[in-house]
Design an enzyme around this catalytic site. Structure first.
Site, PDB file in Angstrom:
ATOM      1  N   PHE A  36     109.880  16.793  19.305  1.00 34.90           N
ATOM      2  CA  PHE A  36     110.430  15.983  20.400  1.00 34.90           C
ATOM      3  C   PHE A  36     109.334  15.105  20.976  1.00 34.90           C
ATOM      4  O   PHE A  36     108.268  15.599  21.345  1.00 34.90           O
ATOM      5  CB  PHE A  36     111.017  16.863  21.517  1.00 34.90           C
ATOM      6  CG  PHE A  36     111.698  16.056  22.575  1.00 34.90           C
ATOM      7  CD1 PHE A  36     112.965  15.523  22.357  1.00 34.90           C
ATOM      8  CD2 PHE A  36     111.062  15.777  23.776  1.00 34.90           C
ATOM      9  CE1 PHE A  36     113.598  14.739  23.315  1.00 34.90           C
ATOM     10  CE2 PHE A  36     111.686  14.994  24.748  1.00 34.90           C
ATOM     11  CZ  PHE A  36     112.950  14.480  24.515  1.00 34.90           C
ATOM     12  N   ASP A  92     100.882  14.890  20.370  1.00 34.09           N
ATOM     13  CA  ASP A  92     101.720  14.781  21.556  1.00 34.09           C
ATOM     14  C   ASP A  92     101.496  16.034  22.403  1.00 34.09           C
ATOM     15  O   ASP A  92     102.023  17.104  22.110  1.00 34.09           O
ATOM     16  CB  ASP A  92     103.187  14.647  21.136  1.00 34.09           C
ATOM     17  CG  ASP A  92     104.124  14.556  22.329  1.00 34.09           C
ATOM     18  OD1 ASP A  92     103.690  14.853  23.463  1.00 34.09           O
ATOM     19  OD2 ASP A  92     105.301  14.204  22.130  1.00 34.09           O
ATOM     20  N   LYS A 116     104.015  15.188  31.610  1.00 31.12           N
ATOM     21  CA  LYS A 116     104.568  16.299  32.402  1.00 31.12           C
ATOM     22  C   LYS A 116     103.663  16.813  33.531  1.00 31.12           C
ATOM     23  O   LYS A 116     103.838  16.429  34.669  1.00 31.12           O
ATOM     24  CB  LYS A 116     105.010  17.424  31.467  1.00 31.12           C
ATOM     25  CG  LYS A 116     106.250  17.012  30.652  1.00 31.12           C
ATOM     26  CD  LYS A 116     106.967  18.175  30.059  1.00 31.12           C
ATOM     27  CE  LYS A 116     108.359  17.785  29.593  1.00 31.12           C
ATOM     28  NZ  LYS A 116     108.435  17.194  28.258  1.00 31.12           N
TER      29      LYS A 116
HETATM   30  C1  LIG Z   1     109.022  16.063  27.614  1.00 31.64           C
HETATM   31  C2  LIG Z   1     108.364  15.592  26.374  1.00 31.64           C
HETATM   32  C3  LIG Z   1     108.333  14.229  26.037  1.00 31.64           C
HETATM   33  C4  LIG Z   1     109.071  13.176  26.823  1.00 31.64           C
HETATM   34  O1  LIG Z   1     108.588  13.023  28.108  1.00 31.64           O
HETATM   35  P1  LIG Z   1     109.439  12.156  29.166  1.00 31.64           P
HETATM   36  O2  LIG Z   1     108.581  12.161  30.376  1.00 31.64           O
HETATM   37  O3  LIG Z   1     110.749  12.853  29.330  1.00 31.64           O
HETATM   38  O4  LIG Z   1     109.611  10.811  28.580  1.00 31.64           O
HETATM   39  C5  LIG Z   1     107.621  13.860  24.919  1.00 31.64           C
HETATM   40  N1  LIG Z   1     106.977  14.770  24.164  1.00 31.64           N
HETATM   41  C6  LIG Z   1     106.987  16.084  24.455  1.00 31.64           C
HETATM   42  C7  LIG Z   1     106.231  17.037  23.593  1.00 31.64           C
HETATM   43  C8  LIG Z   1     107.699  16.538  25.562  1.00 31.64           C
HETATM   44  O5  LIG Z   1     107.749  17.843  25.832  1.00 31.64           O
END
Ligand SMILES: *Cc1c(COP(=O)(O)O)cnc(C)c1O
Length: 404
Positions: A140, A225, A254
């Site tokens: 994700f 990420d 986050k």
């Molecule tokens: C939450 C998340 C995102 C997206 O972040 P947003 O602030 O919702 O755009 C991207 N990568 C990872 C691993 C995430 O947990």
């Protein structure tokens, strides 16, 4: 002050774009790892706004930073630079592999910047045909069209027309699968050190090391990420630090602002050096309010006390979950890193993670799921030990309701 009009949960279903299915209660106040709803019911928070409020709700140092900056300067745009952004950038550089920082407002935007930079770097340094991105099933990376396409769940990216091309997905933690698709046209491997939304699965040491070697062999960038795994959640400031692997680009969001929207992409000088004014940007990115709060959060999180406290709290969580498992035989695996913990349900409870989440809320506990079979815990990194015990008692009550 003008009277605020009364609002109810029903208003959500009438006014908000129907992309969410929030809990039936509306939280109105939080302090540390406790939250209260409109009716005054109290909850223990094991969710932290999906790994965001890493220092709990309304941490005094963050409130102070927000308040002070709020009375000083809110916004400029990147036509001007600002002190909080420069201070935060230096702190991130000092604390990591990185030499350069790009600020944005969300995880998706930080990833969007990272993927664009990886493509641009390859085109600029090597060849315009070096555009393949290798990513992973169940990954994700956010909801912009590029990031959701790099993500490994087609159900999230289908239905929106033609997708960005030259993105290949292979199974996570499967080095042979990466070897089978990587070539000299690959510009980047994009990976979460711990797959969060996809089920709270950490990368193995062998996998992360292997990805680095494959990237070096094919002159591709390793893009991590760390939107969910970063900022102390893993027990180190960033999860990559557990692996002894040096990335080319990481993204963080986050927990970066502890609840104030802010994100960052961090890169080496070599990679960053291909950029020039006008190639990328953001109106809000590096906003003084956001950076002032994030700077205060980083000062607290990047200390031995908080980071080792994550490991201690993890042990307490794992012990409690193991005890629960002995009583209820609920889980087939408990995994994760630091305070990003996933408990995979045994086959008896297949597809029922959502039932546990609902029952937990009714018992005064906020938890998360990661897909239909994994219960996810991502509490504040400084959650009180007493809150962990109380939350686990409430979790047991919830489990009794579901298994009864
Ligand atoms: C939450 C998340 C995102 C997206 O972040 P947003 O602030 O919702 O755009 C991207 N990568 C990872 C691993 C995430 O947990």
């Amino acid at each position: 002050m003008a009277e605020k009009s009364a609002v109810t949960r029903q208003d959500h279903d009438r006014t908000i774009l129907p992309v969410y299915a929030p809990a039936q209660f509306i939280p109105v106040k939080g302090k540390g790892s406790r939250v209260w709803d409109q009716q005054g019911n109290e909850y223990v928070d094991f969710a932290a706004g999906i790994a965001v409020t890493a220092l709990g709700h309304c941490h005094p140092a963050l409130v102070k930073a927000l308040h002070e900056q709020g009375e000083t300067l809110w916004h400029l745009s990147n036509v001007f630079t600002n002190e909080p952004a420069l201070r935060l950038a230096q702190k991130l550089i000092d604390a990591t592999f990185a030499d350069r920082v790009f600020f944005a407002n969300s995880g998706a935007e930080a990833n969007e910047a990272a993927f664009k930079l990886a493509r641009y770097y390859a085109a600029h340094r090597h060849s315009p045909y070096k555009s393949k991105i290798i990513a992973f099933h169940n990954a994700f990376h956010g909801r912009t069209f590029f990031t959701v396409t790099v993500g490994g769940q087609p159900k999230y990216s289908d239905g929106f027309g033609p997708k960005p091309a030259d993105i290949v997905h292979v199974p996570f933690n499967d080095l042979d699968a990466v070897k089978a698709v990587i070539d000299d046209h690959t510009c980047a491997i994009v990976v979460e050190p711990v797959q969060g939304e996809g089920g709270v699965t950490p990368a193995t040491q062998e996998f992360m090391q292997g990805l680095r070697e494959l990237c070096d062999k094919h002159q591709a960038l390793l893009v991590l990420d760390e939107v969910q795994s970063g900022m102390g959640r893993s027990g180190k400031l960033f999860s990559y630090m557990h692996y002894g692997v040096k990335p080319d680009i990481i993204t963080t969001a986050k927990a970066l602002g502890g609840g104030f929207p802010v994100s960052a992409m961090l890169a080496t000088e070599e990679v960053a050096s291909v950029m020039e004014p006008g190639k990328h940007g953001s109106t809000y990115g590096g906003n003084p309010l956001a950076c002032a709060v994030a700077g205060a959060a980083l000062d607290i999180i990047n200390t031995p006390e908080v980071l080792s406290g994550v490991t201690e709290r993890r042990e307490k969580f794992i012990q409690a979950l193991e005890a629960i498992n002995e009583e209820f035989s609920l889980f087939k695996a408990v995994r994760g890193q630091g305070l990003l913990i996933g408990a995979e349900l045994a086959d008896t409870y297949k597809n029922r993670a959502g039932d546990f989440l609902k029952a937990a809320a009714e018992s005064g506990l906020m938890i998360l799921v990661a897909g239909p079979n994994v219960i996810r815990f991502a509490p504040s990194l400084v959650i009180e030990f007493a809150d962990i015990s109380e939350g686990m008692e409430r979790f047991k009550q919830a489990i009794r309701k579901v298994v009864a």
